[in-house]
Design a protein around this motif. Structure first.
Motif, PDB file in Angstrom:
ATOM      1  N   GLU A 319       0.837  -1.212   0.000  1.00 29.78           N
ATOM      2  CA  GLU A 319       0.000   0.000   0.000  1.00 29.78           C
ATOM      3  C   GLU A 319       0.866   1.254   0.000  1.00 29.78           C
ATOM      4  O   GLU A 319       0.598   2.214  -0.722  1.00 29.78           O
ATOM      5  CB  GLU A 319      -0.927   0.001   1.225  1.00 29.78           C
ATOM      6  N   ALA A 323       1.009   4.161  -2.820  1.00 28.38           N
ATOM      7  CA  ALA A 323       0.730   5.557  -2.486  1.00 28.38           C
ATOM      8  C   ALA A 323       1.889   6.447  -2.926  1.00 28.38           C
ATOM      9  O   ALA A 323       1.696   7.538  -3.469  1.00 28.38           O
ATOM     10  CB  ALA A 323       0.491   5.692  -0.979  1.00 28.38           C
ATOM     11  N   TYR A 324       3.116   5.939  -2.706  1.00 33.83           N
ATOM     12  CA  TYR A 324       4.297   6.704  -3.108  1.00 33.83           C
ATOM     13  C   TYR A 324       4.320   6.905  -4.617  1.00 33.83           C
ATOM     14  O   TYR A 324       4.566   8.003  -5.112  1.00 33.83           O
ATOM     15  CB  TYR A 324       5.558   5.967  -2.644  1.00 33.83           C
ATOM     16  N   ARG A 327       1.768   9.454  -5.715  1.00 32.78           N
ATOM     17  CA  ARG A 327       2.188  10.814  -5.415  1.00 32.78           C
ATOM     18  C   ARG A 327       3.260  11.270  -6.415  1.00 32.78           C
ATOM     19  O   ARG A 327       3.239  12.401  -6.881  1.00 32.78           O
ATOM     20  CB  ARG A 327       2.713  10.901  -3.990  1.00 32.78           C
TER      21      ARG A 327
END
Lengths: 365, 103
Positions: A319, A323-324, A327
């Motif tokens: 996860e 998410a990284y 972004r």
């Protein structure tokens, strides 16, 4: 992913003829080539089972990583277990070229719809088990897998060439570990013998699969069934030898090695047969043996439970990585305000030819 | 076999140059969320031994492919243009083509 071409009626025969011709001339079948459904299914089944066995096979030995008797043995074992993870990944990568998703294969393993080799549904009770596993089951794997380097499906054959190069190290370090124990105290030698007593039959039986020739003895019905599957696999060039042929080859190679170690293989029927030019051994009573090793045994459940737990415990890492990445993607868009958050390692389109400096953290020198 | 899955990470094709003088060669694929993670994964997976010089990772869905069986004109091997091959012409010496530049 391979986009399968839609064949017009009648074109099927032509495609099949082309496929058969490639197999007949010993050419490899490649990702986007047309192939019969049965061929694709047999490959997916075999490669997935193989991949699952590699990653489940990490468990018995992995359990000894924190208890290795020296830093040297620990470094070697870490490298070996890391290789097994790698073998699993080479094979999932090969399976994905057939149009499946590795996440689905892992899910099938977790759900019990696909299996790993039952060889690993045994516990590694002592340190000597790590040696016996590497010497015997990896030794069996080498004999099983060497012909797969020439299997007819290209991506599978190429993955197997990588696997086989690394298996040679696995077997040798296992033999070396056993030799150290055999040259040690009487207790150490006894520990080695005990481990061989427990791992010999799983290697002979489970690493090669059910009997598939009449010479396999055991149960005629199982052998007939096995023979039909093997014939199909050999006609397609997926397999090159029968299970029983490879099993014999394994026994022939192990007997002299065991003699050099001063260990006794736990089969009183083992003796040289001058006439056949091979060692005789007790035929595997496959049906009884398989019964005893069904999915319902304690260790079979344990292996899958451990695998699921590792997968679930790692969810936060996946996860976070997603998410990284999300972004970073937002930062890369023209409207993105997070320009400063890029790590400054260069553009995404670059080839970064300098990044590959290998870190040999696992190698012992 | 579908289920509610956390988004599976992207697939990346891995190319490896094993030594100087060789082109990068396709090694296999890895799954990773971003390019740096893909490179790290590729290094751990395909460069555990030897002394590889460099690695490329390319998103699998960015690879544009064509196969000979599918698109003949792309891969006709120029067999209809024999003048592209040296054998089409007379050798420079009587030793045959291998003798062209013999000492």
């Amino acid at each position: 992913m391979p986009a399968e071409r839609v064949a017009a009626p009648g074109a099927h025969d032509e495609l099949l003829a082309h496929f058969d011709a490639l197999i007949a001339e010993g050419a490899t079948i490649e990702t986007r080539d047309w192939m019969p459904d049965g061929y694709r299914r047999m490959l997916i089944r075999q490669i997935a089972q193989h991949a699952h066995s590699e990653i489940i096979g990490m468990q018995p030995e992995g359990a000894w990583l924190t208890r290795a008797p020296s830093l040297h043995r620990k470094s070697v074992l870490i490298a070996k277990v890391q290789d097994e993870a790698g073998h699993g990944l080479y094979l999932y990568s090969a399976a994905e070229t057939l149009g499946v998703d590795r996440a689905d294969l892992l899910e099938a393993l977790h759900q019990g719809q696909q299996r790993a080799s039952a060889t690993f549904n045994h516990p590694a009770l002592t340190w000597a088990d790590t040696g016996a596993i590497a010497w015997l089951t990896d030794g069996a794997a080498v004999i099983n897998q060497a012909p797969l380097c020439r299997t007819s499906y290209g991506p599978y054959a190429r993955a197997m060439r990588r696997v086989c190069q690394e298996e040679a190290f696995h077997v040798r370090q296992g033999y070396d570990l056993m030799r150290a124990l055999c040259e040690g105290t009487p207790d150490q030698k006894e520990m080695a013998q005990d481990a061989v007593n427990r791992w010999w039959l799983p290697a002979v039986a489970l690493m090669f699969g059910p009997p598939d020739t009449e010479a396999g003895g055991a149960d005629a019905r199982t052998a007939a069934l096995g023979a039909a599957v093997s014939r199909r696999a050999m006609a397609w060039g997926i397999k090159r030898h029968t299970n029983d042929e490879l099993r014999q080859r394994f026994v022939d190679s192990c007997v002299p090695q065991a003699e050099r170690l001063g260990l006794t293989l736990p089969d009183p029927a083992i003796r040289w047969n001058e006439e056949r030019g091979h060692y005789d051994f007790t035929p595997v009573d496959w049906d009884t043996y398989r019964e005893a090793l069904g999915d319902d045994t304690h260790w079979a459940r344990q292996r899958i439970a451990h695998r699921r737990a590792a997968h679930d415990d790692g969810a936060w890492v996946r996860e976070a990585a997603a998410a990284y990445a999300a972004r970073a993607d937002a930062g890369a868009s023209p409207a993105g305000a997070a320009a400063g958050e890029r790590t400054g390692t260069g553009g995404r389109d670059g080839t970064r030819s300098g990044v590959a400096a290998p870190q040999r953290t696992e190698e012992h020198t | 076999m579908s289920r509610d899955r956390e988004g599976a990470p992207a697939s990346w094709e891995v190319f490896l140059r094993a030594r100087r003088g060789l082109a990068h060669q396709h090694a296999g694929s890895v799954r990773a969320a971003d390019p740096d993670a893909a490179l790290a994964m590729a290094r751990d997976l395909y460069a555990r031994r030897g002394d590889p010089l460099s690695l490329w990772v390319v998103r699998s869905d960015a690879v544009h492919t064509a196969s000979p069986d599918e698109r003949d004109p792309y891969f006709a091997g120029a067999h209809h243009k024999p003048y592209r091959y040296p054998e089409h012409f007379a050798p420079l010496t009587e030793k045959g083509p291998d003798g062209d530049h013999a000492e």
